[in-house]
Enzyme design. Structure first.
Site, PDB file in Angstrom:
ATOM      1  N   ILE A 112       0.893  -1.158   0.000  1.00 37.97           N
ATOM      2  CA  ILE A 112       0.000   0.000   0.000  1.00 37.97           C
ATOM      3  C   ILE A 112       0.933   1.209   0.000  1.00 37.97           C
ATOM      4  O   ILE A 112       1.622   1.474   0.982  1.00 37.97           O
ATOM      5  CB  ILE A 112      -0.929   0.006   1.224  1.00 37.97           C
ATOM      6  CG1 ILE A 112      -1.861  -1.204   1.152  1.00 37.97           C
ATOM      7  CG2 ILE A 112      -1.732   1.316   1.270  1.00 37.97           C
ATOM      8  CD1 ILE A 112      -2.758  -1.359   2.358  1.00 37.97           C
ATOM      9  N   PRO A 113       1.013   1.914  -1.144  1.00 37.48           N
ATOM     10  CA  PRO A 113       2.151   2.810  -1.394  1.00 37.48           C
ATOM     11  C   PRO A 113       2.058   4.135  -0.647  1.00 37.48           C
ATOM     12  O   PRO A 113       1.860   5.197  -1.256  1.00 37.48           O
ATOM     13  CB  PRO A 113       2.092   3.009  -2.914  1.00 37.48           C
ATOM     14  CG  PRO A 113       0.636   2.871  -3.233  1.00 37.48           C
ATOM     15  CD  PRO A 113       0.073   1.874  -2.277  1.00 37.48           C
ATOM     16  N   CYS A 114       2.247   4.100   0.665  1.00 39.99           N
ATOM     17  CA  CYS A 114       2.183   5.337   1.429  1.00 39.99           C
ATOM     18  C   CYS A 114       3.370   6.243   1.105  1.00 39.99           C
ATOM     19  O   CYS A 114       3.372   7.431   1.449  1.00 39.99           O
ATOM     20  CB  CYS A 114       2.107   5.045   2.926  1.00 39.99           C
ATOM     21  SG  CYS A 114       3.431   4.004   3.522  1.00 39.99           S
ATOM     22  N   HIS A 115       4.384   5.677   0.404  1.00 39.57           N
ATOM     23  CA  HIS A 115       5.513   6.537  -0.003  1.00 39.57           C
ATOM     24  C   HIS A 115       5.079   7.556  -1.066  1.00 39.57           C
ATOM     25  O   HIS A 115       5.805   8.498  -1.335  1.00 39.57           O
ATOM     26  CB  HIS A 115       6.674   5.671  -0.513  1.00 39.57           C
ATOM     27  CG  HIS A 115       6.328   4.783  -1.674  1.00 39.57           C
ATOM     28  ND1 HIS A 115       5.787   3.521  -1.507  1.00 39.57           N
ATOM     29  CD2 HIS A 115       6.428   4.968  -3.015  1.00 39.57           C
ATOM     30  CE1 HIS A 115       5.589   2.962  -2.710  1.00 39.57           C
ATOM     31  NE2 HIS A 115       5.952   3.821  -3.636  1.00 39.57           N
ATOM     32  N   ARG A 116       3.900   7.355  -1.669  1.00 30.92           N
ATOM     33  CA  ARG A 116       3.421   8.309  -2.691  1.00 30.92           C
ATOM     34  C   ARG A 116       2.649   9.473  -2.070  1.00 30.92           C
ATOM     35  O   ARG A 116       2.117  10.317  -2.793  1.00 30.92           O
ATOM     36  CB  ARG A 116       2.513   7.586  -3.702  1.00 30.92           C
ATOM     37  CG  ARG A 116       3.269   6.563  -4.527  1.00 30.92           C
ATOM     38  CD  ARG A 116       2.389   5.828  -5.522  1.00 30.92           C
ATOM     39  NE  ARG A 116       3.044   4.599  -5.936  1.00 30.92           N
ATOM     40  CZ  ARG A 116       2.422   3.490  -6.315  1.00 30.92           C
ATOM     41  NH1 ARG A 116       1.090   3.461  -6.333  1.00 30.92           N
ATOM     42  NH2 ARG A 116       3.099   2.424  -6.661  1.00 30.92           N
TER      43      ARG A 116
END
Lengths: 194, 322
Positions: free
Chosen positions: B218-222
Site C-alpha cells: 500500500i504505497p504510502c511513499h506516494r
C-alpha cells in the site's frame, strides 16, 4: 475500485495455496486421529480426556508440521506428542489417576453367565485391563504402544525419551506383571500348582 | 522363583520374546530346546502365550467409548480457528534493508522494515502474535515479487491482503485511497484527506499512514507534504521513501538536513477529476494546493495510469526537461 482492496478473492499474483499446507494436514488428521484418540483413551481411561488430549495433540502437530522433514514418520511423531501430553496430564492429576485407572475401561453389564466360556475370557480380559491400569507409567505406556498399537521399540524409545533397550525392558516388565496378575486364571488344570 | 536354575533365568527373556512372537529364530530354537527338558518353563511359555493372546483380543475389541466422531468435529473447528490466527513469515535482505513479510490464510498480513540488529523474536511476537511461524518457503513467491518491485522491474503487486491489522475504519479508508494512487504519482496528505471526504483531517491521515501495516504494497511513499517535502517514512527513514519514488520516476531532491523535496515545476500535473495531464504551468494549476492535484514524474507513468496529454498545454509536444 477502492472497496476491492481487501476483498479480492485469491488475488492474481501469488498463489496462496501452500500457505498452511492445509490439505496435507487434513490427510494427517484423517489417517491418524482415530488411532491417537484410541491410544489416549487406553492411556487415560477417560473418554473426555482422550477427546481433549487428542485434539491438543493435533493442534500442536499442526503448529510444528511445516518444520517436519519430508519423509518423517508422522505416525510415530504423533505418538510422541500424544505420549508427552498424556504424561503431563498425569503429572497434573497424579492424585486422581489411580482412582480412574482402577475402573479402567470396564464395561461389564448384567449378570455374567458362568456356563459361558466367553464370559470367563471376558473376566480375564477385564483383569488384564486392571493390571495394565495399575502398571508404572512408563511400563504402561510402552506396553500400550507396543501391544495395542504395534509401534516398534525404537519408536517407543523416542516417545518415552529412553533407549530402544529400555523400551523393550518396560514392555517385558509389564508382561511379567500381567502374567503374575493373572495367576490362577491361566491354564487352569494343565499342571498342579505348587 | 529364587531357586530357579541359572539356565531357566537366562532363557526367561527369550521365552517372553518367543511368546510375543518377536524372538529371533536363534532364540526360538534355544527356547524350544530348553522347554523340551523343563516342564516348568514349558508351562510358563504356555501362560505367556495365553497372556499374549488375551492382550491381542483386547487390542481387537472395540472399546465402549471408541467413537472419535465428536472429538474429530471439535478438532476440525479448533484447527480452523488456529489457521485463521496463524501467520507465516519470512525475513530477508532487500535493497532497502532487512524486510519481513507475513501472510495469513486471508492474504498478505504484514510487511515491515526491520532494524539491522535487535531481537527478531520479540519483534515478531509483538507484530504477529503468538501463532507466528517462520517459513521462508511459504513467503518466497512474495519475496521475489517484492524485490522485483523495489528494483523497478515490476509495477504492480496484485496480492490478496489480510485487513485484520487495520486499526479503524478511518485507517482502512485512508489505505484504500492510498492504494488507488497510480504507480509513479504523488499527492499530499491533505490530498488523501480530500479523497476520503474528510478534507480537514490531514493530520489523522498522516497518523493512519504511519501505522500502515503493508508499506510498499500500500504505497504510502506516494503521499508527501503539501510543500512537496517527503516529510517522513518508516520512522525517520525518509531516504527509503526517496528511493522508492526514484524507482517510480519521481525524483525528490535533497532539502534541508535530512529531507527531500518534490519540485512541482518538474512534475506533470493532473487536476483531480480531470482526464488529461498538464505541464505544471498550464492555466492556473500553479495556484492550486497539492491536495487538488496528482503529480507524475514522467509522461509514460501518467499515460500508463490512463490519462492523456492536455490539448492546450500539449505536454506531449513540449515535455519537461528530463
Amino acid at each position: 475500485m477502492e472497496t476491492g482492496l481487501f476483498s479480492q478473492p485469491g488475488g492474481t499474483g501469488v498463489s496462496m495455496g501452500r500457505v498452511m499446507a492445509e490439505d496435507a494436514f487434513e490427510a494427517v488428521v484423517g489417517a491418524h486421529h482415530a488411532e491417537i484418540r484410541r491410544y489416549l483413551l487406553r492411556v487415560t481411561a477417560r473418554p473426555s480426556d482422550a477427546d481433549d488430549l487428542s485434539q491438543e495433540t493435533f493442534l500442536r502437530a499442526f503448529r510444528a508440521y511445516r518444520a517436519l522433514p519430508p519423509g518423517a514418520n508422522v505416525r510415530a511423531w504423533l505418538f510422541t506428542i500424544a505420549t508427552n501430553l498424556g504424561r503431563n496430564h498425569f503429572r497434573a492429576q497424579s492424585r486422581r489417576r489411580r482412582a480412574y485407572a482402577a475402573v479402567a475401561l470396564e464395561a461389564p453389564t448384567g449378570a455374567p453367565d458362568r456356563t459361558d466360556g466367553r464370559v470367563l475370557a471376558d473376566e480375564a480380559r477385564v483383569r488384564v485391563e486392571q493390571v495394565i491400569g495399575g502398571l508404572p507409567e512408563k511400563q504402561r505406556l510402552a506396553f500400550i504402544m507396543r501391544k495395542m498399537h504395534e509401534l516398534d521399540y525404537a519408536e517407543i524409545g523416542t516417545s518415552l525419551c529412553c533407549s530402544e533397550e529400555s523400551a523393550r525392558a518396560h514392555v517385558f516388565q509389564a508382561l511379567r506383571k500381567i502374567r503374575k496378575g493373572l495367576d490362577g486364571q491361566l491354564s487352569a488344570g494343565t499342571e498342579p500348582r505348587s | 522363583m529364587s531357586a530357579m536354575p541359572t539356565s531357566c533365568r537366562e532363557i526367561e527373556p527369550h521365552l517372553l520374546a518367543s511368546a510375543m512372537g518377536e524372538a529371533t529364530p536363534d532364540a526360538v530354537e534355544r527356547v524350544r530346546t530348553h522347554v523340551a527338558g523343563c516342564p516348568e518353563c514349558r508351562e510358563e511359555l504356555t501362560r505367556y502365550r495365553a497372556v499374549d493372546g488375551m492382550v491381542d483380543s483386547l487390542r481387537r475389541a472395540p472399546g465402549p467409548d471408541d467413537d472419535a466422531t465428536l472429538a474429530r468435529a471439535q478438532l476440525t473447528s479448533r484447527l480452523a480457528d488456529l489457521r485463521s490466527r496463524m501467520v507465516t513469515f519470512g525475513v530477508f535482505p532487500s535493497p532497502l534493508g532487512p524486510l519481513l513479510i507475513g501472510r495469513s490464510e486471508m492474504g498478505v498480513a504484514l510487511v515491515q522494515y526491520l532494524p539491522a540488529s535487535g531481537s527478531l523474536t520479540a519483534r515478531v511476537r509483538r507484530l504477529l502474535g503468538d501463532e507466528a511461524v517462520e517459513d521462508r518457503a511459504a513467503t518466497e513467491g512474495l519475496r521475489a515479487e517484492l524485490i522485483e518491485y523495489i528494483e523497478g522491474r515490476r509495477a504492480r503487486l496484485a496480492w490478496p491482503l489480510d485487513p485484520r491489522r487495520m486499526r479503524s475504519d478511518f485507517q482502512r479508508r485512508v489505505l484504500e485511497a492510498t492504494a488507488a494512487l497510480p504507480y509513479g504519482a504523488v499527492t499530499s496528505y491533505a490530498g488523501i484527506a480530500a479523497r476520503i471526504g474528510a478534507p480537514s483531517s490531514f493530520r489523522s491521515v498522516a497518523q493512519a499512514l504511519r501505522w500502515n501495516p503493508l508499506p510498499i504494497v500500500i504505497p504510502c511513499h506516494r503521499v508527501i507534504g503539501g510543500s512537496g517535502d517527503l516529510v517522513g517514512y518508516a520512522g525517520k527513514r525518509v531516504e527509503l521513501k526517496q528511493r522508492l519514488l526514484a524507482v517510480e520516476g519521481v525524483h525528490a531532491r535533497p532539502a534541508g538536513d535530512r529531507d527531500f523535496k518534490v519540485h512541482r515545476e518538474a512534475m506533470y500535473t493532473l487536476m483531480n477529476g480531470e482526464v488529461e495531464y498538464c505541464l505544471p504551468t498550464c492555466g492556473s494549476l500553479a495556484e492550486h494546493p497539492l491536495s487538488d492535484l496528482t503529480l507524475f514524474g514522467t509522461r509514460e507513468r501518467a499515460e500508463a495510469a490512463g490519462f492523456g496529454p492536455c490539448s492546450s498545454c500539449r505536454p506531449d509536444l513540449h515535455p519537461l526537461p528530463a
